[in-house]
Design a protein around this motif. Structure first.
Motif, PDB file in Angstrom:
ATOM      1  N   ASP A   1      42.404  42.939  50.750  1.00 61.35           N
ATOM      2  CA  ASP A   1      42.458  41.486  50.576  1.00 61.35           C
ATOM      3  C   ASP A   1      43.152  40.840  51.769  1.00 61.35           C
TER       4      ASP A   1
ATOM      5  N   SER B   1      35.702  40.651  52.161  1.00 56.79           N
ATOM      6  CA  SER B   1      34.907  41.066  51.002  1.00 56.79           C
ATOM      7  C   SER B   1      33.519  41.531  51.424  1.00 56.79           C
TER       8      SER B   1
ATOM      9  N   THR C   1      39.600  39.709  43.297  1.00 52.43           N
ATOM     10  CA  THR C   1      40.563  39.418  44.349  1.00 52.43           C
ATOM     11  C   THR C   1      41.900  39.055  43.703  1.00 52.43           C
TER      12      THR C   1
END
Length: 426
Positions: free
Chosen positions: A53, A69, A402
């Motif tokens: 992340d 991502s 996330t």
């Protein structure tokens, strides 16, 4: 080099040839591909159930988190190609105000110079297209000088002559300031190439070619053993009729063979024992030797060893594999950091979002050496002590979320929970 006026490169013709050979060997599907087997297994163990992340609270973080991502969805392909061919390249580019990524194999990059671990000059075969019977290539050259990266594009046909392709006509050359490395990520295999120079990586089975050939030879011996020891029935030719056209005896099946034996028995059976244990003992020995040569513990080609149930005992039994996984993850982190760096530079250059600080965060799975219940207990203890947040715990349960999505779900759940007053009827 002629296209871009390059007069010097640290890449040799031998490097280019070897990189092409590594790609060809990895893509071979005509026989059992041990390089692909090891690459796929180590990729699964290294990246499954793990997350990455971008941490922060600004518009730039949101953009870079989308970039992370997109790339993380292809992390298995990146890692597998890296281990299978020696290296892999992730090239970000901007199209219609969005950042996308291309994944290229090592054989499509030529490194001209490095400064420490950072590549400062390289040429990439970025794209190709076929029109009619001819194929065209788009080459991108990166050169860093005085904190400025110069990005140039050229198009050629198969013979190397300059060409024009309509779909690439809008790609312009650029000069971007404040940059200390090329704007792509190079994931180099952690396997030691046993050479002084380390510009390029080598496949995970590098140096094991003779051992792999022995395994192929053993496969052939086992195949021949089964073929030669196939049951056969020899029967007197007087038991069969001849075909009037060919003059040959008509056999009821492929197991029967005609034989002339006037004094012996009419039928004899050939059915010797197959030496399975001897051949398979040798095959398992070669498998174990290949695992040791690659640098992994048992469990890739052979059955894994079980040494107790505690985390310490499990780690001891899988230590070689675990150590290689740690090296692979380090390469992935360095490569992803370079990729996000390039995306951030492109976002600044094209003005996609306001500038803002960011940090990368990786949450690696340790399911190989820990049980899920043991890990969950440790996470709950850490949360109760204030060392972990509820969002981190939820993200561990739901790796596809996330950090922001996990926190949003926690807030939503909290809103729907009854208060103490509601529980006691107040």
């Amino acid at each position: 080099m002629r296209l871009f006026g390059i007069t010097k490169t640290d890449t040799t013709d031998k490097d280019i040839t070897k990189n092409a050979e590594y790609s060809k060997q990895f893509e071979n599907t005509e026989q059992i591909n041990f390089t692909a087997i090891f690459a796929a297994k180590m990729t699964t163990l290294s990246v499954s159930e793990s997350t990455a992340d971008i941490v922060g609270d600004n518009a730039r973080v949101a953009l870079l988190d989308e970039c992370m991502s997109d790339a993380w969805k292809k992390i298995k392909r990146i890692t597998s190609r890296m281990l299978g061919t020696g290296g892999c390249v992730a090239v970000p580019y901007v199209q219609d105000g969005e950042i996308h990524v291309d994944i290229l194999e090592q054989s499509r990059i030529i490194i001209h110079s490095k400064k420490g671990n950072r590549i400062t000059a390289a040429t990439v075969l970025a794209d190709s297209v076929t029109q009619g019977t001819r194929k065209y290539y788009r080459w991108t050259d990166y050169r860093v000088e005085n904190d400025v990266v110069y990005i140039s594009n050229r198009v050629t046909d198969e013979s190397g002559k300059d060409a024009f392709i309509e779909q690439w006509a809008g790609i312009e050359d650029r000069a971007i300031t404040g940059v200390d490395r090329v704007l792509f990520a190079y994931f180099k295999s952690p396997v030691d190439n046993r050479k002084f120079g380390d510009f390029y990586g080598v496949p995970i089975t590098y140096g094991c070619e003779s051992l792999i050939n022995e395994i192929y030879e053993c496969f052939g011996q086992i195949r021949d053993e089964y073929s030669l020891k196939e049951v056969r029935v020899f029967a007197d030719e007087r038991m069969f009729k001849k075909d009037e056209k060919t003059g040959k005896y008509k056999m009821p099946s492929k197991l029967f063979f005609a034989a002339h034996n006037e004094t012996g028995s009419m039928i004899e059976t050939f059915s010797p024992d197959i030496r399975t244990s001897s051949y398979y003992d040798r095959l398992m020995y070669l498998f174990e030797l290949l695992e040791r040569s690659v640098g992994t513990s048992k469990g890739i080609l052979t059955a894994p060893e079980t040494r107790g149930a505690t985390a310490t005992e499990i780690k001891a039994g899988l230590y070689d594999t675990y150590a290689m996984i740690a090296d692979i993850r380090t390469v992935i982190e360095n490569g992803m950091n370079d990729y996000i760096y390039a995306c951030n530079v492109l976002a600044n250059y094209y003005g996609l979002t306001p500038m803002g600080g960011y940090e990368t965060a990786y949450d690696w799975s340790y399911s190989l050496i820990e049980s899920s219940s043991e890990t969950w207990g440790q996470l709950k203890d850490a949360q109760s002590m204030g060392l972990k947040s509820k969002a981190e715990l939820r993200q561990w349960l739901n790796p596809n979320e996330t950090a922001d999505e996990a926190q949003a779900m926690i807030d939503e759940i909290k809103k729907s929970e009854p208060t103490l007053g509601e529980l006691i009827g107040g």
